[in-house]
Write an enzyme that holds these catalytic residues in place. Structure first.
Site, mmCIF file in Angstrom:
data_model
loop_
_atom_site.group_PDB
_atom_site.id
_atom_site.type_symbol
_atom_site.label_atom_id
_atom_site.label_comp_id
_atom_site.label_asym_id
_atom_site.label_seq_id
_atom_site.Cartn_x
_atom_site.Cartn_y
_atom_site.Cartn_z
ATOM 1 C CG ASN A 73 -6.329 -0.864 0.815
ATOM 2 O OD1 ASN A 73 -5.603 -0.586 -0.128
ATOM 3 N ND2 ASN A 73 -5.871 -1.091 2.035
ATOM 4 C CG PHE A 81 -6.959 -5.675 -0.336
ATOM 5 C CD1 PHE A 81 -6.203 -4.514 -0.277
ATOM 6 C CD2 PHE A 81 -6.771 -6.633 0.651
ATOM 7 C CE1 PHE A 81 -5.266 -4.314 0.737
ATOM 8 C CE2 PHE A 81 -5.843 -6.455 1.673
ATOM 9 C CZ PHE A 81 -5.091 -5.294 1.711
ATOM 10 C CG HIS A 141 -3.156 3.852 1.743
ATOM 11 N ND1 HIS A 141 -3.784 3.445 0.585
ATOM 12 C CD2 HIS A 141 -3.038 2.742 2.509
ATOM 13 C CE1 HIS A 141 -4.026 2.144 0.648
ATOM 14 N NE2 HIS A 141 -3.584 1.698 1.809
ATOM 15 C CB CYS A 194 -0.946 -0.010 1.181
ATOM 16 S SG CYS A 194 -2.095 -1.382 1.081
#
Ligand SMILES: CC(C)(COP(=O)(O)OP(=O)(O)OC[C@H]1O[C@@H](n2cnc3c(N)ncnc32)[C@H](O)[C@@H]1OP(=O)(O)O)[C@@H](O)C(=O)NCCC(=O)NCCSC(=O)CC(=O)O
Length: 410
Positions: free
Chosen positions: A350, A218, A317, A170
């Site tokens: 994500n 994800f 993030h 990430c």
């Protein structure tokens, strides 16, 4: 004579550097057009296609986790047709890495191409003017790799300097941007294409007690950014100036975040302590980043720098909702300061290294909207901001950003 040559060399070296800091000159994103899954229905759909409906307890737990993610939908390249052709993707005990790599070796650069084409169009110069390519993905297991494939798809010149960042997870996007800044500032005239492309197909598997959070979190996406430093060409205008960048590793946290490739695919490890560890370290990291930014502009006389976190704009993030909550809490941020990150999390989940590019793009969209609503003379918009991303290490990439006085589309 030697001294004279040395001076000339010194002067010619300094001529190789850019004028001023690097800047983001264009930003674009892309998602696979294949499957869009609503988070409310994800657990039912996933257990059905994984033929695991009998695991009632696990399904209920995944529903509960999905409900808490702050995600509304996610995009995926994987679909039922691919799974019918590759039932081994559902079972980690079966060898499946070769088949996964066959698919992602094509699809990862293709998704990056979709984002890159848009970024290059926004930039307004020909693709052959790109001098460097930095590609980040957790799906790079073959050489020649995705960076070369992308360079061919885009028709970049054969002398383009390529770098691939693999398995940075990430923080891959932020690391790529940091590297692009250094390349642009140290090579006068350089124009760096940063491409981040993540497809979860390589880590997809059937449900078990240890992988539910990853399944809930994800998604697939790609981001592309053009980075360059002065002198700018006609038509080039900076979106965000990249003031300074730092990388910090939190000691003794290697256990907390990780990825492991095996014959059966890629496993993510996400320790439950991650939000807490980030919460404990984020403020120091930010202080270090601003001290380094102040040193660059010769403004660090007393060695410390006073920054009011609420006076900044934020591109964090969105590793997960509790991470954003924790950062907001520790820094006492006003509600809404992390809204660009939350919105990206809501709409896409994500997407690992690519996510930060979506957040930068969302920030720019929000600023543009606000500017349109409030007029050109709104002095409330912060000039300085921070980009932060986290990944295995635990590594924290931090970049201080500045909105230039004549910003493009902000
Ligand atoms: C999973 C969550 C949505 C759950 O939300 P909450 O924590 O608010 O809810 P909660 O406390 O009720 O937890 C619900 C259930 O999830 C479990 N749970 C929470 N975090 C877990 C984790 N990391 N691993 C395994 N289980 C976990 C809890 O024990 C609980 O189980 P039970 O019900 O049995 O008690 C959230 O914690 C989350 O988003 N975590 C991910 C944060 C993270 O690590 N992100 C980094 C991604 S990687 C990244 O971005 C960088 C990279 O990898 O490179």
């Amino acid at each position: 004579m030697i001294r004279a040559q040395g001076a000339a060399m010194h002067e010619s070296r300094s001529m190789q550097h850019s004028e001023g800091p690097a800047a983001v000159l264009a930003i674009a994103t892309a998602n696979p057009s294949g499957t869009i899954l609503s988070q409310d229905e994800f657990a039912d759909q996933f257990f059905r296609i994984a033929k695991s409906d009998q695991l009632i307890g696990l399904k209920e737990k995944l529903k509960k986790i999905c409900h808490k993610t702050g995600i509304e939908k996610r995009h995926f390249h994987l679909n039922e047709e691919i799974l019918r052709a590759h039932p081994e993707f559902l079972d980690r005990a079966l060898p499946s890495l070769d088949a996964r790599i066959d698919i992602v070796a094509t699809e990862v650069p293709k998704l990056a191409e979709s984002a890159s084409v848009k970024a290059i169009a926004e930039w307004g110069r020909p693709a052959t003017d790109i001098t460097h390519l930095v590609f980040s993905t957790y799906s790079g297991y073959r050489a020649p790799s995705a960076d070369l494939r992308l360079a061919s798809l885009l028709g970049l010149r054969t002398s383009v300097c390529r770098t691939i960042l693999s398995l940075h997870g990430c923080y891959g996007g932020a690391r790529a941007l940091h590297l692009a800044k250094e390349l642009a500032e140290n090579n006068r005239g350089a124009r760096v294409l940063v491409a981040c492309s993540e497809i979860t197909l390589v880590c997809f598997t059937g449900p078990d007690g240890s992988n539910l959070v990853g399944h809930a979190l994800f998604g697939d996406g790609a981001g592309a950014v053009i980075v360059g430093a002065g002198p700018l060409a006609a038509g080039e205008r900076p979106v965000f100036e990249m003031v300074s960048a730092t990388q910090t590793t939190i000691p003794e946290t290697e256990y907390a975040l990780g990825m492991q490739v095996s014959e059966g695919g890629l496993d993510f490890h996400l320790a439950i302590q991650v939000p807490m560890l980030l919460g404990q370290n984020v403020e120091q990291c930010l202080r270090d980043a601003f001290r380094s930014a102040a040193a660059l502009v010769g403004d660090d006389d007393d060695g410390d720098v006073e920054v009011t976190w609420n006076d900044l704009f934020w591109a964090v993030h969105p590793g997960g909702r509790p991470i954003l909550d924790k950062i907001e809490d520790v820094l006492q941020l006003e509600p809404g300061k992390l809204e660009a990150s939350r919105q990206v999390l809501r709409e896409y989940g994500n997407m690992s290294g690519a996510t930060i590019v979506f957040v930068l793009d969302e920030l720019r969209r929000r600023r543009r909207r606000r500017r349109e609503e409030e007029g050109d003379h709104d002095h409330q918009l912060p000039e300085l901001g921070v980009m932060m991303a986290f990944g295995p290490g635990i590594t924290i990439e931090t970049m201080v950003l500045r909105i230039p006085s004549d910003p493009k589309g902000n």
